[in-house]
Design an enzyme around this catalytic site. Structure first.
Site, PDB file in Angstrom:
ATOM      1  N   GLU A  83       0.825  -1.207   0.000  1.00 55.23           N
ATOM      2  CA  GLU A  83       0.000   0.000   0.000  1.00 55.23           C
ATOM      3  C   GLU A  83       0.859   1.257   0.000  1.00 55.23           C
ATOM      4  O   GLU A  83       0.603   2.181  -0.765  1.00 55.23           O
ATOM      5  CB  GLU A  83      -0.939  -0.006   1.207  1.00 55.23           C
ATOM      6  CG  GLU A  83      -1.836   1.198   1.303  1.00 55.23           C
ATOM      7  CD  GLU A  83      -2.806   1.338   0.131  1.00 55.23           C
ATOM      8  OE1 GLU A  83      -3.234   2.483  -0.124  1.00 55.23           O
ATOM      9  OE2 GLU A  83      -3.126   0.344  -0.541  1.00 55.23           O
ATOM     10  N   TYR A  86       7.690   4.350   2.021  1.00 58.47           N
ATOM     11  CA  TYR A  86       8.184   5.715   2.151  1.00 58.47           C
ATOM     12  C   TYR A  86       9.485   5.708   2.922  1.00 58.47           C
ATOM     13  O   TYR A  86       9.608   5.015   3.943  1.00 58.47           O
ATOM     14  CB  TYR A  86       7.154   6.576   2.902  1.00 58.47           C
ATOM     15  CG  TYR A  86       7.587   7.999   3.120  1.00 58.47           C
ATOM     16  CD1 TYR A  86       7.612   8.915   2.072  1.00 58.47           C
ATOM     17  CD2 TYR A  86       7.968   8.433   4.375  1.00 58.47           C
ATOM     18  CE1 TYR A  86       8.002  10.231   2.276  1.00 58.47           C
ATOM     19  CE2 TYR A  86       8.361   9.748   4.595  1.00 58.47           C
ATOM     20  CZ  TYR A  86       8.371  10.646   3.531  1.00 58.47           C
ATOM     21  OH  TYR A  86       8.758  11.938   3.735  1.00 58.47           O
ATOM     22  N   GLY A  97      14.861   1.778   1.029  1.00 63.15           N
ATOM     23  CA  GLY A  97      13.762   1.362   0.161  1.00 63.15           C
ATOM     24  C   GLY A  97      13.986  -0.032  -0.391  1.00 63.15           C
ATOM     25  O   GLY A  97      13.084  -0.870  -0.379  1.00 63.15           O
ATOM     26  N   TYR A 131      12.242   1.053  -9.226  1.00 62.98           N
ATOM     27  CA  TYR A 131      11.487  -0.202  -9.270  1.00 62.98           C
ATOM     28  C   TYR A 131      11.895  -1.054 -10.469  1.00 62.98           C
ATOM     29  O   TYR A 131      12.052  -2.265 -10.355  1.00 62.98           O
ATOM     30  CB  TYR A 131       9.980   0.066  -9.304  1.00 62.98           C
ATOM     31  CG  TYR A 131       9.449   0.795  -8.093  1.00 62.98           C
ATOM     32  CD1 TYR A 131       9.979   0.583  -6.818  1.00 62.98           C
ATOM     33  CD2 TYR A 131       8.420   1.713  -8.207  1.00 62.98           C
ATOM     34  CE1 TYR A 131       9.493   1.252  -5.709  1.00 62.98           C
ATOM     35  CE2 TYR A 131       7.920   2.386  -7.102  1.00 62.98           C
ATOM     36  CZ  TYR A 131       8.464   2.156  -5.859  1.00 62.98           C
ATOM     37  OH  TYR A 131       7.974   2.815  -4.766  1.00 62.98           O
TER      38      TYR A 131
END
Length: 160
Positions: A83, A86, A97, A131
């Site tokens: 969801e 951060y 991350g 990503y």
């Protein structure tokens, strides 16, 4: 360092959610209260799960990931929907991350989940590039990213 969120983390998670909403230019839409987060994460029937990224030297929380299980009717097994992920701006570039995503991929591999999915705003080019560097691919119609099969196993497996 990545660890499972505890009830005492709710205020800092709430604060970082608001920081994320501000970054995404949607602060007025961030209406969740600390109590709602507490209930979702630690109530009688938790619906959401959390991870905390801590600074390696201070132990202070610098990031978080909130996720829940989803289900693929095509694959017949659960997956994880991320969801929110951060990392505070002052700690970006320090691997937090990637560490959060690695832990989520590890959970998928360990539990036999076949997908790790999330959404990213189309204008967030730094995140999109990050990503893709992990092996995630955009879902063209939805702009949803997914790690599966070899990329998921590589990120969440023993060869980290």
């Amino acid at each position: 360092m990545i660890r499972t969120a505890t009830a005492t983390d709710v205020p800092v998670i709430h604060a970082m959610i608001r920081e994320l909403a501000e970054y995404e230019r949607a602060l007025p839409e961030a209406k969740a209260t600390e109590q709602q987060l507490h209930d979702a994460l630690f109530g009688e029937h938790p619906a959401v799960f959390g991870l905390i990224a801590e600074d390696d030297t201070t132990g202070e929380p610098v990031g978080f990931a909130l996720w829940f299980r989803n289900f693929s009717t095509w694959r017949g097994v659960h997956g994880i929907y991320l969801e929110d992920l951060y990392v505070r701006p002052s700690s970006r570039g320090g691997g937090h991350g990637r560490a959060l995503l690695t832990e989520l991929a590890r959970i998928c591999v360990e539990r036999g989940y076949s997908r790790l999915e999330w959404s990213v705003l189309d204008w967030n080019e730094p995140s999109i590039g990050f990503y893709k560097s992990l092996g995630a691919v955009p879902m063209d119609e939805w702009t949803v990213f997914r790690l599966t099969d070899g990329a998921l196993a590589e990120l969440g497996g023993d060869g980290r």
